[in-house]
Scaffold this motif. Structure first.
Motif, short mmCIF file in Angstrom:
data_model
loop_
_atom_site.label_atom_id
_atom_site.label_comp_id
_atom_site.label_asym_id
_atom_site.label_seq_id
_atom_site.Cartn_x
_atom_site.Cartn_y
_atom_site.Cartn_z
N ASP A 264 0.66 -1.34 0.07
CA ASP A 264 -0.15 0.02 0.09
C ASP A 264 0.73 1.19 -0.06
O ASP A 264 0.56 2.42 -0.64
N ARG A 265 1.82 1.30 0.67
CA ARG A 265 2.81 2.55 1.06
C ARG A 265 4.11 2.56 -0.03
O ARG A 265 4.68 3.63 0.13
N ALA A 266 4.44 1.46 -0.56
CA ALA A 266 5.68 1.61 -1.17
C ALA A 266 5.56 1.19 -2.74
O ALA A 266 4.72 0.60 -3.33
N ARG A 267 6.48 1.79 -3.55
CA ARG A 267 6.43 1.59 -4.93
C ARG A 267 7.91 1.36 -5.39
O ARG A 267 8.98 1.74 -4.83
N LEU A 268 8.05 0.74 -6.71
CA LEU A 268 9.48 0.34 -7.34
C LEU A 268 9.44 1.10 -8.54
O LEU A 268 8.36 1.01 -9.24
N ARG A 269 10.16 1.80 -9.07
CA ARG A 269 10.37 2.36 -10.26
C ARG A 269 11.91 2.55 -10.55
O ARG A 269 12.74 2.50 -9.78
N PRO A 270 12.34 2.74 -11.84
CA PRO A 270 13.48 2.99 -12.49
C PRO A 270 14.12 4.25 -11.52
O PRO A 270 13.59 5.15 -11.28
N LEU A 271 15.51 4.12 -11.37
CA LEU A 271 16.50 5.29 -10.70
C LEU A 271 17.11 5.63 -11.78
O LEU A 271 17.97 4.95 -12.18
N GLU A 272 17.40 6.95 -12.09
CA GLU A 272 17.75 7.61 -13.24
C GLU A 272 18.71 8.54 -12.98
O GLU A 272 18.45 9.34 -11.66
N ILE B 219 18.83 -0.48 -12.55
CA ILE B 219 19.01 -0.24 -11.31
C ILE B 219 17.42 0.63 -11.03
O ILE B 219 16.82 1.17 -11.80
N TYR B 220 16.84 0.16 -9.76
CA TYR B 220 15.45 0.53 -9.57
C TYR B 220 15.55 1.17 -8.05
O TYR B 220 16.11 0.46 -7.26
N GLY B 221 14.56 2.16 -7.74
CA GLY B 221 14.28 2.61 -6.59
C GLY B 221 13.31 2.16 -5.81
O GLY B 221 12.34 1.86 -6.42
N ILE B 222 13.29 2.28 -4.61
CA ILE B 222 12.17 1.67 -3.47
C ILE B 222 11.68 2.88 -2.74
O ILE B 222 12.67 3.67 -2.10
N TRP B 223 10.50 3.24 -3.02
CA TRP B 223 9.93 4.54 -2.41
C TRP B 223 8.94 4.11 -1.44
O TRP B 223 8.03 3.43 -1.59
#
Length: 187
Positions: free
Chosen positions: A8-16, A68-72
């Motif tokens: 619910d609170r976290a997202r994965l997306r590219p880290l650029e 590489i991907y970030g976790i927010w």
């Protein structure tokens, strides 16, 4: 750009590279937990070096040799996952992860790594996914275990980090050992 939910609170997306200021602020927060284990974290100490780290991964993505991907979590970058090596011709890749203290205890690394492994096997036809961890990095080794990986061995004194030769544990999972993304067994 895509974004995948990790709960619910976290997202994965590219880290650029354009996200280098946010990445640097995150690495500063994460430094106590990642610096002992991840050599590139010790090299990301200012905006230029943080940008260079992300640019190396952007170049690898363009070459199809890494990503590489970030976790927010709640809109704040708290960690990430990556393909440190991606060899489509050999059918093997290596994944890795890192997390600052604010992201710990939410299962974020496990969920994000499952997405990467699912993609590597189902979309890219990889045969093998590897996980390399410094022998003393108990959190990384625990993540490999949670992912159902097999410990294949330890490479003694494999590389220097901060003046000390480090042992590397090698873990892996094969395509036929990995469950299908919907939880069913393909066999």
């Amino acid at each position: 750009m895509f974004t995948l939910p990790l709960g619910d609170r976290a997202r994965l997306r590219p880290l650029e590279p354009w996200q280098a200021p946010e990445f640097l602020a995150h690495i500063e927060r994460a430094r106590p937990t990642v610096d002992p284990w991840i050599p590139w974290a010790s090299l990301s100490t200012d905006l230029a070096s943080a940008t260079a780290t992300l640019q190396r991964y952007a170049d690898r993505q363009a070459e199809d040799s890494g990503r590489i991907y970030g976790i927010w979590l709640d809109g704040t970058l708290v960690g990430g996952v990556m393909f440190t090596r991606f060899d489509k011709d050999a059918g093997t890749c290596e994944i890795g992860c890192w997390l600052e203290a604010a992201g710990e205890g939410h299962g974020l690394v496990t969920r994000a790594c499952r997405l990467l492994i699912d993609w590597a096997f189902a979309e890219r036809g990889m045969s093998r996914v590897e996980w390399w961890a410094a022998a003393g990095n108990t959190r990384s080794i625990a993540a490999a275990r949670r992912l159902g990986m097999t410990h294949e061995g330890t490479l003694r004194r494999r590389y220097p980090h901060r003046g000390v030769r480090q042992d590397s544990e090698v873990w892996s999972v094969l395509a036929e050992e990995w469950p299908a993304p919907d939880g069913t067994d393909d066999t």
